[in-house]
Design an enzyme around this catalytic site. Structure first.
Site, PDB file in Angstrom:
ATOM      1  N   LYS A 119      15.125  -0.068   4.822  1.00 10.79           N
ATOM      2  CA  LYS A 119      14.678   0.271   3.467  1.00 10.79           C
ATOM      3  C   LYS A 119      14.880   1.746   3.173  1.00 10.79           C
ATOM      4  O   LYS A 119      15.372   2.121   2.097  1.00 10.79           O
ATOM      5  CB  LYS A 119      13.207  -0.114   3.298  1.00 10.79           C
ATOM      6  CG  LYS A 119      12.533   0.400   2.023  1.00 10.79           C
ATOM      7  CD  LYS A 119      13.152  -0.205   0.757  1.00 10.79           C
ATOM      8  CE  LYS A 119      12.591   0.418  -0.508  1.00 10.79           C
ATOM      9  NZ  LYS A 119      11.162   0.169  -0.713  1.00 10.79           N
ATOM     10  N   LEU A 171       0.827  -1.205   0.000  1.00 10.60           N
ATOM     11  CA  LEU A 171       0.000   0.000   0.000  1.00 10.60           C
ATOM     12  C   LEU A 171       0.866   1.263   0.000  1.00 10.60           C
ATOM     13  O   LEU A 171       2.060   1.211   0.301  1.00 10.60           O
ATOM     14  CB  LEU A 171      -0.928  -0.020   1.210  1.00 10.60           C
ATOM     15  CG  LEU A 171      -1.881  -1.225   1.286  1.00 10.60           C
ATOM     16  CD1 LEU A 171      -2.655  -1.213   2.588  1.00 10.60           C
ATOM     17  CD2 LEU A 171      -2.831  -1.250   0.092  1.00 10.60           C
ATOM     18  N   PRO A 172       0.274   2.432  -0.304  1.00  4.82           N
ATOM     19  CA  PRO A 172       1.072   3.647  -0.498  1.00  4.82           C
ATOM     20  C   PRO A 172       1.710   4.236   0.758  1.00  4.82           C
ATOM     21  O   PRO A 172       2.821   4.753   0.705  1.00  4.82           O
ATOM     22  CB  PRO A 172       0.065   4.643  -1.098  1.00  4.82           C
ATOM     23  CG  PRO A 172      -1.036   3.810  -1.656  1.00  4.82           C
ATOM     24  CD  PRO A 172      -1.118   2.615  -0.762  1.00  4.82           C
TER      25      PRO A 172
END
Length: 298
Positions: free
Chosen positions: A171, A65-66
């Site tokens: 990340k 998801l965003p």
């Protein structure tokens, strides 16, 4: 084979779900875009009218998801999946979000004996299609062990970064460095061009010299130098400028909280913000190369 629900079938999620189908898993998909769902059902997936219905009876739920608010709403909202998932189910969230949101979801799910790992990815659309993604996982050792076989169907390199949220931190550190490398590679190539050098020759020189880096080797930002990269396709496909801008925002927020010094990251954030405001937000992030040229089409 596992019963898997996959939610979020964008440029990355769609190919990832397809690889799970190819590995023989029973996959139910859900997305707000009908065409994305239809493409996967055409490959053997099932679907449902809502995320809740899709996740009911699932052994594993994977989401892409965003932003953090979407992940929190999916799992903990009024119609959250926390209300339908069974004890012992495993949630793998491969969205790139802030670590605090990942930790909040993990903590709430744990109260219902539902496992959770944050597992953002690196490797781009090409890696998603080829099944060669890198997964950077945050969670307990047992949760990582549960997730690893499923992640192996979608990726080649799977790292356990630490506890919940650690995958997200690793990340955004990686993407901050990637943005700096892309900006530096772009300006170096353009300076060579400005002084009469062939960018292909210049790239070959740097690839055999101390300036060698991933962007030069696999993702050259100068059009016409490398085949099968976004720069040779008018910067279409790949990882959008607006997504890089989002990730740099997460990196800077994290740096503030940890009192980390990130001057290069801050500069990259500023440059990508300017580039996005000039109408390039939907182009691949390597289009930052155009910022350093002398033409008027920027």
């Amino acid at each position: 084979m596992a019963k898997i629900t996959f939610i979020g079938l964008g440029n990355m999620g769609g190919p990832m779900a397809a690889n799970l189908i190819g590995a023989g898993h029973e996959v139910c998909v859900f997305d707000l875009v009908p065409d994305a769902v239809n493409e996967l059902t055409g490959k053997g997936a099932t679907t449902a009218k809502s995320a809740q219905l899709a996740a009911r009876n699932a052994e594993i739920v994977i989401s892409m998801l965003p932003a953090g608010k979407h992940v929190i709403d999916l799992y903990l909202g009024e119609q959250g999946l926390i209300n339908v998932l069974s004890e012992g189910a495993l949630v793998i969230d491969s969205s790139t979000i802030d670590a605090a949101s990942a930790q909040k979801v993990a903590g709430s799910l744990a109260q219902h004996q539902i496992q959770f790992v944050d597992a953002p990815v690196s490797g781009g659309v090409g890696g998603a299609i080829a099944g060669t993604l890198t997964f950077i996982v945050g969670g307990s050792k047992s949760e990582f062990s549960s997730a690893q076989p499923i992640l192996s169907a979608m990726g080649k390199n799977i790292f356990h970064a630490g506890d919940h949220g650690a995958g997200q931190i690793a990340k955004i550190c990686n993407n901050m460095l990637l943005s700096v490398l892309m900006v530096g590679t772009s300006e170096a190539l353009q300076m060579g061009i400005d002084n009469g050098l062939d960018p292909k020759v210049m790239s070959d020189i740097m690839l055999q010299s101390s300036g060698r880096n991933w962007t030069l080797e696999l993702y050259n930002p100068c059009p016409g130098v490398s085949d099968n990269v976004p720069s040779s396709n008018d910067y279409q496909g790949g990882f959008m400028v607006d997504l890089m801008k989002k990730d740099l925002g997460l990196a800077m927020d994290t740096a503030i909280k940890s009192h980390s010094s990130t001057p290069m990251g801050a500069l990259a954030q500023s440059l990508y913000g300017i580039h996005s405001s000039q109408g390039h937000g939907k182009q691949d992030f390597s289009s930052i190369f155009k910022m350093f040229g002398h033409n008027t089409d920027k």
